[in-house]
Write a protein that holds these residues in place. Structure first.
Motif, PDB file in Angstrom:
ATOM      1  N   GLN A 128       0.815  -1.214   0.000  1.00  0.00           N
ATOM      2  CA  GLN A 128       0.000   0.000   0.000  1.00  0.00           C
ATOM      3  C   GLN A 128       0.852   1.270   0.000  1.00  0.00           C
ATOM      4  OE1 GLN A 128      -3.305   0.147  -0.640  1.00  0.00           O
ATOM      5  NE2 GLN A 128      -2.971  -2.030  -0.999  1.00  0.00           N
ATOM      6  N   SER A 129       1.981   1.260   0.714  1.00  0.00           N
ATOM      7  CA  SER A 129       2.816   2.462   0.756  1.00  0.00           C
ATOM      8  C   SER A 129       3.397   2.770  -0.624  1.00  0.00           C
ATOM      9  CB  SER A 129       3.936   2.298   1.786  1.00  0.00           C
ATOM     10  OG  SER A 129       4.759   1.185   1.472  1.00  0.00           O
ATOM     11  N   ALA A 130       3.849   1.762  -1.331  1.00  0.00           N
ATOM     12  CA  ALA A 130       4.393   1.972  -2.681  1.00  0.00           C
ATOM     13  C   ALA A 130       3.294   2.413  -3.639  1.00  0.00           C
ATOM     14  CB  ALA A 130       5.055   0.698  -3.193  1.00  0.00           C
ATOM     15  N   ALA A 131       2.129   1.788  -3.547  1.00  0.00           N
ATOM     16  CA  ALA A 131       1.014   2.154  -4.431  1.00  0.00           C
ATOM     17  C   ALA A 131       0.594   3.608  -4.205  1.00  0.00           C
ATOM     18  CB  ALA A 131      -0.176   1.217  -4.208  1.00  0.00           C
ATOM     19  N   GLU A 132       0.549   4.040  -2.950  1.00  0.00           N
ATOM     20  CA  GLU A 132       0.182   5.430  -2.653  1.00  0.00           C
ATOM     21  C   GLU A 132       1.221   6.404  -3.173  1.00  0.00           C
ATOM     22  OE1 GLU A 132      -2.471   7.337  -1.684  1.00  0.00           O
ATOM     23  OE2 GLU A 132      -3.349   5.388  -2.100  1.00  0.00           O
ATOM     24  N   GLU A 133       2.501   6.049  -3.031  1.00  0.00           N
ATOM     25  CA  GLU A 133       3.550   6.915  -3.545  1.00  0.00           C
ATOM     26  C   GLU A 133       3.430   7.064  -5.063  1.00  0.00           C
ATOM     27  OE1 GLU A 133       8.388   7.527  -3.489  1.00  0.00           O
ATOM     28  OE2 GLU A 133       7.476   6.092  -2.110  1.00  0.00           O
ATOM     29  N   ILE A 134       3.168   5.966  -5.733  1.00  0.00           N
ATOM     30  CA  ILE A 134       3.013   6.015  -7.194  1.00  0.00           C
ATOM     31  C   ILE A 134       1.765   6.818  -7.561  1.00  0.00           C
ATOM     32  CG2 ILE A 134       2.529   4.598  -9.233  1.00  0.00           C
ATOM     33  CD1 ILE A 134       4.384   2.464  -7.711  1.00  0.00           C
ATOM     34  N   ARG A 135       0.676   6.607  -6.850  1.00  0.00           N
ATOM     35  CA  ARG A 135      -0.564   7.336  -7.132  1.00  0.00           C
ATOM     36  C   ARG A 135      -0.353   8.852  -7.034  1.00  0.00           C
ATOM     37  NH1 ARG A 135      -5.728   5.398  -6.736  1.00  0.00           N
ATOM     38  NH2 ARG A 135      -5.076   3.694  -5.398  1.00  0.00           N
TER      39      ARG A 135
END
Length: 194
Positions: A128-135
């Motif tokens: 989730q942390s990586a996905a949020e950073e990418i988002r």
């Protein structure tokens, strides 16, 4: 960092039904049709790159198999591609930093060619942390999906193309296992297996 094997074993895995897999064939045909109406004499080009483990290599072979069925040919030059896809790994921080740097370098390409689809998949983006950073920081990324959603790649790609929207399919609570996906191997004498 939890690797993919541990995260799947901790969840309740389910096998994807044959009808769900066959339903993706409709999306494969829809993507093929989307590109054939654009320019029937010029098939779409895909650039795929794998970061990380052998399981990611195996998953990339499956993604490439689906791309072939969608009518894609492959290129070694991302700047020529209609689809750029990176299969990511979360095991080592160095691999993650390489992904961020590589994806960040695609901003200029996306500005010059806004119809190019940029996709990320794999265990790194299921975090989730990586996905949020990418988002938030990498707005030029159109499609993001975790390993559990590999079989839904045609459906998600069609949604990006037809609705001109970003798609993030990375629910870490899923532990889906899909059998019978098409495969495109890069080597006639070697294969990656689960």
């Amino acid at each position: 960092i939890m690797n993919r094997e541990k995260s799947v074993s901790m969840k309740e895995s389910k096998y994807i039904s044959e009808s769900e897999i066959l339903n993706q064939q409709n999306y494969i045909e829809a993507v093929r049709e989307f590109f054939s109406t654009r320019n029937p004499a010029e098939p779409p080009l895909a650039y795929t790159k794998t970061f990380g483990c052998q399981q990611n290599e195996n998953d990339t072979e499956r993604i490439n198999g689906m791309l072939v069925e969608m009518g894609f040919l492959f290129t070694d030059l991302p700047e020529r591609a209609d689809l750029i896809l990176f299969n990511t790994c979360a095991v080592r921080d160095h691999a993650e930093q390489r992904v961020y740097g590589t994806v960040g370098s695609l901003q200029a390409l996306k500005r010059a060619r806004p119809d190019t689809v940029i996709a990320l998949c794999g265990c790194m983006v299921q975090q989730q942390s990586a996905a949020e950073e990418i988002r938030k920081k990498y707005r030029h990324v159109d499609l993001l999906f975790g390993p559990h959603a590999l079989y839904r790649f045609p459906q998600n790609l069609y949604k990006v193309l037809s609705e001109k929207t970003r798609v993030f399919d990375n629910d870490p609570s899923e532990g889906n296992i899909a059998e019978g996906l098409p495969v495109r191997r890069g080597d006639k004498t070697r294969a990656w297996v689960s």
